[in-house]
Design a protein around this motif. Structure first.
Motif, mmCIF file in Angstrom:
data_model
loop_
_atom_site.group_PDB
_atom_site.id
_atom_site.type_symbol
_atom_site.label_atom_id
_atom_site.label_comp_id
_atom_site.label_asym_id
_atom_site.label_seq_id
_atom_site.Cartn_x
_atom_site.Cartn_y
_atom_site.Cartn_z
ATOM 1 N N ARG A 35 -3.414 3.753 -14.242
ATOM 2 C CA ARG A 35 -3.480 4.938 -13.387
ATOM 3 C C ARG A 35 -3.231 4.566 -11.921
ATOM 4 N NH1 ARG A 35 -7.919 9.246 -14.579
ATOM 5 N NH2 ARG A 35 -8.942 7.351 -15.309
ATOM 6 N N SER A 36 -3.808 3.457 -11.469
ATOM 7 C CA SER A 36 -3.583 3.034 -10.081
ATOM 8 C C SER A 36 -2.124 2.660 -9.851
ATOM 9 C CB SER A 36 -4.486 1.843 -9.744
ATOM 10 O OG SER A 36 -5.838 2.244 -9.714
ATOM 11 N N SER A 37 -1.519 2.000 -10.837
ATOM 12 C CA SER A 37 -0.096 1.644 -10.724
ATOM 13 C C SER A 37 0.770 2.900 -10.676
ATOM 14 C CB SER A 37 0.322 0.766 -11.905
ATOM 15 O OG SER A 37 -0.415 -0.433 -11.928
ATOM 16 N N LEU A 38 0.391 3.909 -11.457
ATOM 17 C CA LEU A 38 1.143 5.162 -11.485
ATOM 18 C C LEU A 38 1.016 5.902 -10.157
ATOM 19 C CD1 LEU A 38 2.861 6.511 -13.709
ATOM 20 C CD2 LEU A 38 0.880 7.966 -14.227
ATOM 21 N N ILE A 39 -0.185 5.887 -9.595
ATOM 22 C CA ILE A 39 -0.391 6.496 -8.278
ATOM 23 C C ILE A 39 0.491 5.800 -7.248
ATOM 24 C CG2 ILE A 39 -2.057 6.721 -6.384
ATOM 25 C CD1 ILE A 39 -4.207 7.250 -8.523
ATOM 26 N N ALA A 40 0.549 4.486 -7.338
ATOM 27 C CA ALA A 40 1.391 3.726 -6.407
ATOM 28 C C ALA A 40 2.849 4.171 -6.502
ATOM 29 C CB ALA A 40 1.274 2.232 -6.702
ATOM 30 N N LEU A 41 3.342 4.325 -7.716
ATOM 31 C CA LEU A 41 4.733 4.722 -7.917
ATOM 32 C C LEU A 41 5.012 6.103 -7.328
ATOM 33 C CD1 LEU A 41 7.534 4.244 -9.243
ATOM 34 C CD2 LEU A 41 6.606 5.375 -11.285
ATOM 35 N N PHE A 42 4.185 7.081 -7.695
ATOM 36 C CA PHE A 42 4.443 8.464 -7.284
ATOM 37 C C PHE A 42 4.100 8.718 -5.809
ATOM 38 C CE2 PHE A 42 4.655 9.133 -11.826
ATOM 39 C CZ PHE A 42 5.629 10.129 -11.950
ATOM 40 N N SER A 43 3.377 7.800 -5.200
ATOM 41 C CA SER A 43 3.054 7.963 -3.777
ATOM 42 C C SER A 43 4.297 7.879 -2.897
ATOM 43 C CB SER A 43 2.069 6.874 -3.335
ATOM 44 O OG SER A 43 2.718 5.610 -3.292
ATOM 45 N N LYS A 44 5.325 7.232 -3.431
ATOM 46 C CA LYS A 44 6.583 7.004 -2.691
ATOM 47 C C LYS A 44 6.388 6.165 -1.431
ATOM 48 C CE LYS A 44 9.087 11.052 -4.406
ATOM 49 N NZ LYS A 44 9.861 12.264 -4.054
ATOM 50 N N ILE A 45 5.311 5.404 -1.404
ATOM 51 C CA ILE A 45 5.096 4.480 -0.290
ATOM 52 C C ILE A 45 6.093 3.329 -0.433
ATOM 53 C CG2 ILE A 45 3.441 2.876 0.753
ATOM 54 C CD1 ILE A 45 1.215 4.802 -0.181
ATOM 55 N N PRO A 46 6.835 3.006 0.614
ATOM 56 C CA PRO A 46 7.938 2.041 0.483
ATOM 57 C C PRO A 46 7.509 0.654 -0.006
ATOM 58 C CG PRO A 46 8.049 3.177 2.608
ATOM 59 C CD PRO A 46 6.767 3.583 1.969
ATOM 60 N N LYS A 47 6.427 0.117 0.556
ATOM 61 C CA LYS A 47 5.953 -1.216 0.161
ATOM 62 C C LYS A 47 4.683 -1.051 -0.655
ATOM 63 C CE LYS A 47 6.369 -4.743 2.926
ATOM 64 N NZ LYS A 47 6.179 -5.701 4.051
ATOM 65 N N ARG A 48 4.717 -1.520 -1.902
ATOM 66 C CA ARG A 48 3.572 -1.359 -2.811
ATOM 67 C C ARG A 48 3.200 -2.731 -3.363
ATOM 68 N NH1 ARG A 48 7.431 2.345 -4.145
ATOM 69 N NH2 ARG A 48 7.944 1.311 -6.125
ATOM 70 N N ILE A 49 1.987 -3.184 -3.046
ATOM 71 C CA ILE A 49 1.563 -4.536 -3.429
ATOM 72 C C ILE A 49 0.432 -4.440 -4.451
ATOM 73 C CG2 ILE A 49 0.778 -6.771 -2.585
ATOM 74 C CD1 ILE A 49 1.633 -5.864 0.245
ATOM 75 N N GLY A 50 0.601 -5.116 -5.570
ATOM 76 C CA GLY A 50 -0.421 -5.145 -6.609
ATOM 77 C C GLY A 50 -0.389 -6.477 -7.336
ATOM 78 N N PHE A 51 -1.325 -6.651 -8.250
ATOM 79 C CA PHE A 51 -1.369 -7.883 -9.029
ATOM 80 C C PHE A 51 -0.350 -7.839 -10.167
ATOM 81 C CE2 PHE A 51 -5.813 -8.239 -7.332
ATOM 82 C CZ PHE A 51 -5.617 -9.440 -6.662
ATOM 83 N N LYS A 52 0.279 -8.969 -10.401
ATOM 84 C CA LYS A 52 1.262 -9.078 -11.482
ATOM 85 C C LYS A 52 0.614 -8.809 -12.841
ATOM 86 C CE LYS A 52 4.267 -12.339 -11.007
ATOM 87 N NZ LYS A 52 4.909 -13.692 -10.961
#
Length: 338
Positions: free
Chosen positions: A94-111
């Motif tokens: 869910r957090s990864s999906l929020i990151a995608l749809f946020s359209k924030i240009p730089k998105r950093i998460g754990f591999k």
């Protein structure tokens, strides 16, 4: 030019607390930056008085914000702030999906996160170091020169007055040695047996120490058993807000707790700590950071660890990881720290 950062951490209280050094590090390196954090409603109070946070976005993912409508609402809320960098220590899909749809240009998460391919920058989550240091690795792509490991938590004057009012009612002075005891945890197998806690509390009281029990509304039955109707026990179970706990634990001479959030509060204020481990192990990275601390655990038990978070019941049916830790051992550790 300073950036606009969003941090996503919608996990448990302890996880939220351990995210705070990310905020400190960003603001230390970019004082003019705009920093927002998304948390579940229960954890909002961790951050409300933090002067380095510009906006808190609540996400009631299991309540009113659940489902497609709630998801769209949270995405719209994020987009309003025009963030240019998203940082997510949270590992969920869910957090990864929020990151995608946020359209924030730089998105950093754990591999290692679910659907990590939704992030533009993926960081391998290291092992063998504290969770704070794991989280701070997410800042590597930003090239910050100064890393801040300290957890900074804040209380209000009303929280101070509340706790000091309790102490006055129980005739507790600044000369008294106050031991805060947390006998519960969200996960049943992470709870040292309540029978052991009851025996330990009696030992502490007989030594002339002042014992304060803490916990949530769900823990009242456990604390009732532990205090055993002893009028010397100050039972604040279900009566404290998060910031009340900040002040109480900062003020205490010692915290005795299972592997749960109060450990990280104590780390923020360098309060001496005894951390009792059962199904989990310190190597997971959630150990206390206070200068004076003792970790109590059963070594060389082949079934340990049996899970990252604990479980409802012991799969091996013996629960030796907790049953074999005796009250006398914890009492001895307490005397050495006080």
């Amino acid at each position: 030019m300073s950036g606009r950062y969003l941090i996503i951490q919608t996990a448990f209280l302890g996880d939220a607390i351990l995210t705070e050094p990310i905020i400190e590090t960003i603001k230390t390196n970019e004082p003019g930056s705009f920093v927002g954090i998304m948390v579940i409603p229960q954890n909002i109070d961790v951050f409300t008085l933090n002067p380095r946070i510009d906006v808190i976005i609540p996400y009631d993912k299991h309540g009113k914000d659940n489902g497609i409508i709630g998801f769209k609402k949270i995405i719209n809320a994020i987009r309003e702030y025009k963030f240019d960098c998203l940082i997510s220590p949270h590992m969920s899909f869910r957090s990864s999906l929020i990151a995608l749809f946020s359209k924030i240009p730089k998105r950093i998460g754990f591999k290692d996160a679910d659907a990590s391919f939704f992030y533009t920058h993926r960081i391998k989550k290291p092992k063998g170091i504290h969770e704070i240091d794991k989280n701070l690795r997410l800042l590597d792509p930003l090239g910050f020169k100064k890393i801040v490991r300290e957890i900074r938590l804040y209380w209000a004057e009303e929280n101070k007055r509340f706790i000091e009012g309790i102490f006055e009612a129980y005739s507790i002075s600044s000369q008294d040695k106050v031991v805060v005891v947390n006998p519960s945890s969200v996960w049943p197998t992470k709870r040292w047996p309540k029978e052991h806690y009851r025996e330990l509390v009696k030992m502490l009281l007989d030594e002339g120490l002042r014992v304060v029990l803490i916990g949530t509304q769900n823990d009242i039955q456990i604390s009732d058993f532990v205090k055993d109707s002893d009028p010397r026990v100050v039972d604040l179970t279900g009566k404290t807000r998060i910031k009340d706990l900040f002040y109480l634990i900062a003020w205490a001479r010692l915290l005795i707790s299972n592997d749960s959030a109060p450990i990280h509060i104590a780390s923020a204020f360098n309060t001496p700590t005894i951390d009792i481990y059962g199904p989990t192990v310190p190597e997971f990275g959630f150990y206390p950071l206070s200068e004076k601390n003792k970790i109590i655990q059963i070594e060389n038990l082949s079934c340990r660890p049996c899970g990252k978070h604990g479980s409802i019941s012991c799969a091996a049916k013996h629960f030796r990881c907790m049953m074999d830790i005796k009250p006398e051992e914890v009492f001895k550790a307490a005397m050495e720290l006080l």
